[in-house]
Write a protein that holds these residues in place. Structure first.
Motif, PDB file in Angstrom:
ATOM      1  N   PRO A   1     -84.122  52.920  69.725  1.00  0.00           N
ATOM      2  CA  PRO A   1     -83.371  52.420  70.903  1.00  0.00           C
ATOM      3  C   PRO A   1     -81.979  52.056  70.225  1.00  0.00           C
ATOM      4  N   ASP A   2     -81.907  51.544  68.983  1.00  0.00           N
ATOM      5  CA  ASP A   2     -80.545  51.023  68.346  1.00  0.00           C
ATOM      6  C   ASP A   2     -80.679  51.719  66.929  1.00  0.00           C
ATOM      7  N   PRO A   3     -80.185  52.940  66.908  1.00  0.00           N
ATOM      8  CA  PRO A   3     -79.961  53.501  65.580  1.00  0.00           C
ATOM      9  C   PRO A   3     -78.993  52.872  64.732  1.00  0.00           C
ATOM     10  N   SER A   4     -77.772  52.244  65.191  1.00  0.00           N
ATOM     11  CA  SER A   4     -76.956  51.643  64.372  1.00  0.00           C
ATOM     12  C   SER A   4     -77.298  50.299  63.875  1.00  0.00           C
ATOM     13  N   LEU A   5     -78.648  49.864  64.166  1.00  0.00           N
ATOM     14  CA  LEU A   5     -79.035  48.484  63.412  1.00  0.00           C
ATOM     15  C   LEU A   5     -78.346  47.325  64.047  1.00  0.00           C
ATOM     16  N   LYS A   6     -77.743  47.443  65.330  1.00  0.00           N
ATOM     17  CA  LYS A   6     -76.900  46.082  65.426  1.00  0.00           C
ATOM     18  C   LYS A   6     -77.859  44.962  66.054  1.00  0.00           C
ATOM     19  N   PHE A   7     -79.057  45.119  66.189  1.00  0.00           N
ATOM     20  CA  PHE A   7     -79.938  44.002  66.417  1.00  0.00           C
ATOM     21  C   PHE A   7     -80.173  43.243  65.268  1.00  0.00           C
ATOM     22  N   LEU A   8     -79.769  43.545  63.988  1.00  0.00           N
ATOM     23  CA  LEU A   8     -79.830  42.638  63.201  1.00  0.00           C
ATOM     24  C   LEU A   8     -78.790  41.585  63.109  1.00  0.00           C
ATOM     25  N   PRO A   9     -78.661  40.451  62.568  1.00  0.00           N
ATOM     26  CA  PRO A   9     -78.025  39.178  62.742  1.00  0.00           C
ATOM     27  C   PRO A   9     -76.305  39.458  61.920  1.00  0.00           C
ATOM     28  N   GLU A  10     -76.267  40.727  61.158  1.00  0.00           N
ATOM     29  CA  GLU A  10     -75.047  40.821  60.450  1.00  0.00           C
ATOM     30  C   GLU A  10     -75.068  42.470  60.082  1.00  0.00           C
ATOM     31  N   PRO A  11     -73.914  42.909  59.728  1.00  0.00           N
ATOM     32  CA  PRO A  11     -73.653  44.138  59.244  1.00  0.00           C
ATOM     33  C   PRO A  11     -74.506  44.561  57.980  1.00  0.00           C
ATOM     34  N   VAL A  12     -75.157  45.498  57.763  1.00  0.00           N
ATOM     35  CA  VAL A  12     -76.161  45.513  56.537  1.00  0.00           C
ATOM     36  C   VAL A  12     -75.845  46.930  56.117  1.00  0.00           C
ATOM     37  N   ASP A  13     -76.606  47.076  54.990  1.00  0.00           N
ATOM     38  CA  ASP A  13     -76.504  48.356  54.196  1.00  0.00           C
ATOM     39  C   ASP A  13     -77.937  48.724  54.280  1.00  0.00           C
ATOM     40  N   ILE A  14     -78.280  50.134  54.511  1.00  0.00           N
ATOM     41  CA  ILE A  14     -79.553  50.361  54.358  1.00  0.00           C
ATOM     42  C   ILE A  14     -80.185  50.605  52.862  1.00  0.00           C
ATOM     43  N   ARG A  15     -81.063  49.967  52.283  1.00  0.00           N
ATOM     44  CA  ARG A  15     -81.488  50.258  50.857  1.00  0.00           C
ATOM     45  C   ARG A  15     -82.709  50.913  50.736  1.00  0.00           C
ATOM     46  N   TYR A  16     -83.800  51.079  51.593  1.00  0.00           N
ATOM     47  CA  TYR A  16     -84.876  51.972  51.459  1.00  0.00           C
ATOM     48  C   TYR A  16     -85.662  52.033  52.850  1.00  0.00           C
ATOM     49  N   SER A  17     -86.372  52.904  52.701  1.00  0.00           N
ATOM     50  CA  SER A  17     -87.338  53.196  54.077  1.00  0.00           C
ATOM     51  C   SER A  17     -88.675  53.513  53.568  1.00  0.00           C
ATOM     52  N   SER A  18     -89.662  53.003  54.358  1.00  0.00           N
ATOM     53  CA  SER A  18     -91.156  53.120  53.771  1.00  0.00           C
ATOM     54  C   SER A  18     -91.929  53.138  54.990  1.00  0.00           C
ATOM     55  N   ASN A  19     -92.659  54.325  55.533  1.00  0.00           N
ATOM     56  CA  ASN A  19     -93.584  54.147  56.571  1.00  0.00           C
ATOM     57  C   ASN A  19     -93.358  53.458  57.787  1.00  0.00           C
ATOM     58  N   GLY A  20     -92.046  53.589  58.502  1.00  0.00           N
ATOM     59  CA  GLY A  20     -91.521  53.074  59.562  1.00  0.00           C
ATOM     60  C   GLY A  20     -90.917  51.751  59.451  1.00  0.00           C
ATOM     61  N   LEU A  21     -91.016  51.275  58.258  1.00  0.00           N
ATOM     62  CA  LEU A  21     -90.038  49.927  57.895  1.00  0.00           C
ATOM     63  C   LEU A  21     -88.694  50.367  57.177  1.00  0.00           C
ATOM     64  N   LEU A  22     -87.608  49.739  57.522  1.00  0.00           N
ATOM     65  CA  LEU A  22     -86.311  49.694  56.731  1.00  0.00           C
ATOM     66  C   LEU A  22     -86.223  48.379  55.890  1.00  0.00           C
ATOM     67  N   CYS A  23     -85.674  48.685  54.627  1.00  0.00           N
ATOM     68  CA  CYS A  23     -85.279  47.547  53.943  1.00  0.00           C
ATOM     69  C   CYS A  23     -83.662  47.474  53.881  1.00  0.00           C
TER      70      CYS A  23
END
Length: 363
Positions: free
Chosen positions: A95-117
């Motif tokens: 629903p929110d591919p830009s990850l704006k639901f997080l409390p601040e701008p972020v850099d994606i570091r890793y992905s694992s089985n449905g979870l993002l770091c």
């Protein structure tokens, strides 16, 4: 006696259901294996399905049943906004591919089985673990060591039938003051960071976004060689490398690279060749696949170069899909069907690409 004229006898009650209804078959044997986006559409089928899909037990069942590579998150170094490229827009999505639901701008570091770091860009640059489908997230406590501006982190999350809430680890290899690398580990079970007593001495430089894990061993590329860190023993070692992107395939470490228009995938066959006698015939790597790409529609795939991040092969998914970059386009090659397809264009050359599984996993 004429048994043929006698009425047949039924041992079962006439009102018993010998066969399951179709809706029950679908509910028990199909729904848990669907991606999250399809399941959200299924909630409009009937009230029973709507209530079922929202139950914690079903969420747990789906996260353990669905593991297919669904697409990839991309993020350009020149832009803070992330975006999602699905392999099938009708089946996969967030629903929110830009990850704006997080409390601040972020850099994606890793992905694992449905979870993002992800890592925040302000303050002490906190790590966040999130599920972009449910838009739920957790901020990890502050790490004790300096991980650097581009940390070499690996998120380890393997769904388990025994755990209704996801249990995961985050492992970071960071430069040591003693000229080498140390390792800091976050465990969701403990809720805290811990620096391992292990130090890998040397002047080697880890490539931050090259890390993968196979079982309890985390691997990072450093030039043509590979650094391995065993989480159980908390011991590190150096392996002779095979140029290319690292990945886990069938429970083994593999390395994929392009040579001209040929895709080559090698599998780690012996991690201890550096301890054997000289001139031993035992090889560290075994070639598993050699695929000609001339007729695949890919114009030009760059050869592997350890000095550059954006090489031909971006990653390999757990279900055997190889993602390759050619200029500003992304291609997939399915090792099972042997088919190659262009899945995205106009992806910036410096964009980072992360594989993603469309899962309902609960944090």
């Amino acid at each position: 006696m004429d048994w043929g004229k006698r009425p047949s006898k039924f041992l079962a009650n006439k009102n018993s259901k010998i066969y399951m209804d179709l809706k029950d078959i679908i509910r028990e044997n199909a729904l848990p294996f669907l991606p999250a986006k399809c399941l959200f559409r299924c909630t409009s089928v009937c009230r029973e399905w709507q209530l079922l899909i929202r139950t914690p037990f079903f969420v747990h069942q789906q996260s353990n049943s669905f593991h297919d590579f669904s697409g990839f998150f991309c993020q350009s170094q020149s832009s803070s906004a992330a975006f999602f490229i699905p392999l099938d827009p009708m089946a996969y999505g967030v629903p929110d591919p830009s990850l704006k639901f997080l409390p601040e701008p972020v850099d994606i570091r890793y992905s694992s089985n449905g979870l993002l770091c992800c890592q925040g860009r302000t303050g002490y640059k906190a790590y966040y673990i999130c599920n972009p489908v449910t838009r739920k997230w957790k901020m990890l406590p502050k790490h004790t060591s300096d991980h650097g501006s581009d940390p070499a982190v690996v998120l380890i999350f393997e769904p388990s039938l025994l755990n209704f809430v996801a249990e995961y680890k985050l492992v970071c290899a960071f430069p040591s003051e003693l000229d080498g690398y140390e390792f800091e580990i976050y465990s969701s079970a403990d809720g805290s960071w811990r620096v391992s007593g292990e130090i890998l001495f040397g002047t080697r430089k880890i490539q931050p976004r090259s890390g993968v894990h196979v079982g309890d061993i985390v691997y990072w590329r450093c030039g043509y060689n590979i650094i391995a860190f065993d989480l159980k023993m908390e011991r590190s070692s150096l392996l002779y490398g095979s140029g290319g992107a690292l990945a886990a395939m069938n429970g083994k470490l593999c390395s994929a690279s392009t040579r001209g228009q040929v895709l080559v995938i090698n599998v780690l066959s012996n991690a201890y060749t550096n301890t054997m006698q000289m001139h031993s015939e035992v090889r560290t790597w075994e070639e598993r696949h050699r695929i000609q790409l001339d007729n695949s529609g890919i114009i030009a795939v760059p050869n592997y170069d350890p000095q550059h991040e954006n090489n031909g092969v971006v990653f390999i998914s757990l279900n055997g899909v190889v993602v390759m970059r050619s200029n500003e386009s992304l291609y997939t090659h399915d090792l099972k069907t042997k088919s190659t397809a262009r899945v995205a264009g106009e992806v910036a050359a410096n964009a980072r690409v992360f594989p993603y599984v469309n899962s309902l996993v609960e944090i």
